[in-house]
Enzyme design. Structure first.
Site, PDB file in Angstrom:
ATOM      1  N   CYS A   1       4.157  14.292   5.843  1.00  0.00           N
ATOM      2  CA  CYS A   1       2.809  13.710   5.858  1.00  0.00           C
ATOM      3  C   CYS A   1       1.751  14.623   5.245  1.00  0.00           C
ATOM      4  O   CYS A   1       0.970  14.214   4.376  1.00  0.00           O
ATOM      5  CB  CYS A   1       2.423  13.301   7.281  1.00  0.00           C
ATOM      6  SG  CYS A   1       2.253  14.677   8.446  1.00  0.00           S
TER       7      CYS A   1
ATOM      8  N   HIS B   1       0.124  14.363  12.632  1.00  0.00           N
ATOM      9  CA  HIS B   1       0.329  13.414  11.540  1.00  0.00           C
ATOM     10  C   HIS B   1      -0.992  13.155  10.828  1.00  0.00           C
ATOM     11  O   HIS B   1      -2.070  13.252  11.417  1.00  0.00           O
ATOM     12  CB  HIS B   1       0.885  12.089  12.078  1.00  0.00           C
ATOM     13  CG  HIS B   1       1.322  11.155  10.985  1.00  0.00           C
ATOM     14  ND1 HIS B   1       2.393  11.409  10.159  1.00  0.00           N
ATOM     15  CD2 HIS B   1       0.793   9.965  10.558  1.00  0.00           C
ATOM     16  CE1 HIS B   1       2.531  10.420   9.291  1.00  0.00           C
ATOM     17  NE2 HIS B   1       1.562   9.546   9.501  1.00  0.00           N
TER      18      HIS B   1
ATOM     19  N   HIS C   1       0.569   6.876   3.647  1.00  0.00           N
ATOM     20  CA  HIS C   1       1.094   8.044   4.370  1.00  0.00           C
ATOM     21  C   HIS C   1       2.608   8.099   4.244  1.00  0.00           C
ATOM     22  O   HIS C   1       3.260   7.135   3.868  1.00  0.00           O
ATOM     23  CB  HIS C   1       0.663   8.020   5.848  1.00  0.00           C
ATOM     24  CG  HIS C   1       1.321   6.955   6.672  1.00  0.00           C
ATOM     25  ND1 HIS C   1       1.621   7.134   8.017  1.00  0.00           N
ATOM     26  CD2 HIS C   1       1.744   5.692   6.384  1.00  0.00           C
ATOM     27  CE1 HIS C   1       2.191   6.039   8.499  1.00  0.00           C
ATOM     28  NE2 HIS C   1       2.268   5.157   7.533  1.00  0.00           N
TER      29      HIS C   1
END
Length: 392
Positions: free
Chosen positions: A304, A352, A364
């Protein structure tokens, strides 16, 4: 390495996204799913799909948190290794020069002996704290020429600097060893969490996997609904701002001025940000479909924070490597004020991140087994959103 993720507050789960699950229930899930076929648990004893899904989701989150720790340790290890290499090269070079200077000073002592001074004691010379100590002890210092005395002073200075560099190198080597140990621990943790998740999923029947896919589809539908709501809210707020600006401009019309009429409605910093954000988003869109791989920074796969770092780098902005550092690399804004290009962070441990594209959506790298994609920022429930940061 145990996950450093902070405990998350209990909350209501919408459409199966985040139902509050007791730790004992999660442990029961693992215990039941790890039973052998000989145990033949009854249907009543088997964990529900919601429990399995939560446990797998938790394992993925823990793996992602461990991945960020791995990324951090890897970055520190790389920097520390470069520092150690530089220090060792410096020490080697200084030691070589020191040996050459020592030989030159030895020749001075021998020359003084030939002129009638006391015979040079090689062992004493080599073991003296400094050459000057030796020359003083041998009563030779006052016999040396100015150039020779300068050479002694230079040697003493070099010797002190070399010893300091050796100390720095020793300390850096110890730090490097610690970083390498942390790196190995984080890597082992990631691999263990992912292995546990795969093991849980492998024990599901085909029917259970189909039902789990249906649950996940409901999650996506709910997330899309929330994204649409946010998009509508942002659009309404934009209309209100434009109406207020138009009203203010009309009130100022009786006394217009060229400078006022030519002033753009969008401040220069915002315009500059939009230009950079467009480049970051354009890059991110070209990565859609590439696999999530923990620790990866491209160009073939990403985790990420590796994706967001690469996207903004394409726009000329250098972001730190980890989510924990990226969250501090800009200005925090409210979710309602989020603009395309902003970074959206998730979970209490900030493990994240995604790149906001507008209308409640983001690009993402979701998790292991998934691919870079566009998805609602509510993909894991509204409560999972930690903050929004504008990085440039």
């Amino acid at each position: 390495m145990a996950s450093h993720r902070k405990p998350r507050p209990a909350g209501t789960r919408v459409a199966g996204i985040r139902t509050p699950a007791l730790a004992t229930a999660a442990l029961t899930s693992v215990a039941l799913l790890s039973q052998t076929a000989n145990a033949a648990p009854s249907d009543d004893d088997r964990p529900s799909l919601e429990e399995v899904e939560k446990k797998v989701d938790d394992l993925y989150r823990q793996a992602e948190s461990a991945t960020e720790k791995y990324n951090s340790a890897k970055e520190r290890t790389t920097k520390q290794r470069k520092r150690v290499d530089t220090l060792l090269d410096d020490v080697a070079e200084r030691t070589q020069k020191l040996n050459e200077a020592r030989e030159e000073l030895g020749s001075f002592a021998a020359a003084q002996y030939r002129t009638g001074a006391a015979a040079p004691d090689t062992a004493t010379f080599l073991l003296a704290d400094t050459p000057q100590d030796y020359f003083d002890q041998s009563q030779l210092m006052d016999r040396l020429t100015g150039r020779q005395k300068d050479a002694v002073d230079d040697y003493v200075t070099q010797q002190s600097a070399t010893m300091e560099k050796r100390r720095e190198a020793t300390e850096s080597l110890a730090t490097l060893t610690d970083s390498q140990t942390e790196l190995k621990t984080a890597k082992a943790t990631v691999q263990k969490k992912l292995s546990d998740a795969r093991e849980l999923l492998s024990q599901l029947t085909a029917e259970e996997k189909a039902r789990l896919a249906a649950i996940e589809e409901k999650q996506r539908e709910e997330a899309a609904r929330k994204a649409a709501e946010l998009a509508a809210q942002q659009a309404e707020e934009q209309r209100e701002r434009e109406a207020a600006e138009a009203a203010a401009q009309q009130e100022a019309e009786p006394s217009p001025s060229p400078s006022t009429s030519e002033t753009p409605s969008t401040p220069a910093p915002d315009s500059s940000y939009s230009s950079k954000a467009d480049k970051a988003l354009a890059f991110a869109r070209t990565q859609i479909g590439k696999p999530y791989v923990w620790g990866a920074t491209g160009p073939d796969s990403y985790d990420c924070s590796g994706l967001t770092q690469a996207a903004w780098k394409a726009a000329g902005v250098d972001l730190p490597r980890t989510t924990w550092d990226q969250v501090g690399a800009g200005t925090t804004v409210s979710l309602a004020d989020a603009q395309p290009g902003d970074l959206v962070f998730f979970y209490d441990d900030i493990s994240h991140v995604g790149l906001y594209i507008g209308n409640g959506m983001m690009i993402h790298a979701p998790k292991p087994g998934a691919y870079v994609r566009e998805e609602s920022i509510y993909y894991d429930g509204e409560s999972s959103i930690h903050s929004v940061v504008r990085p440039a």
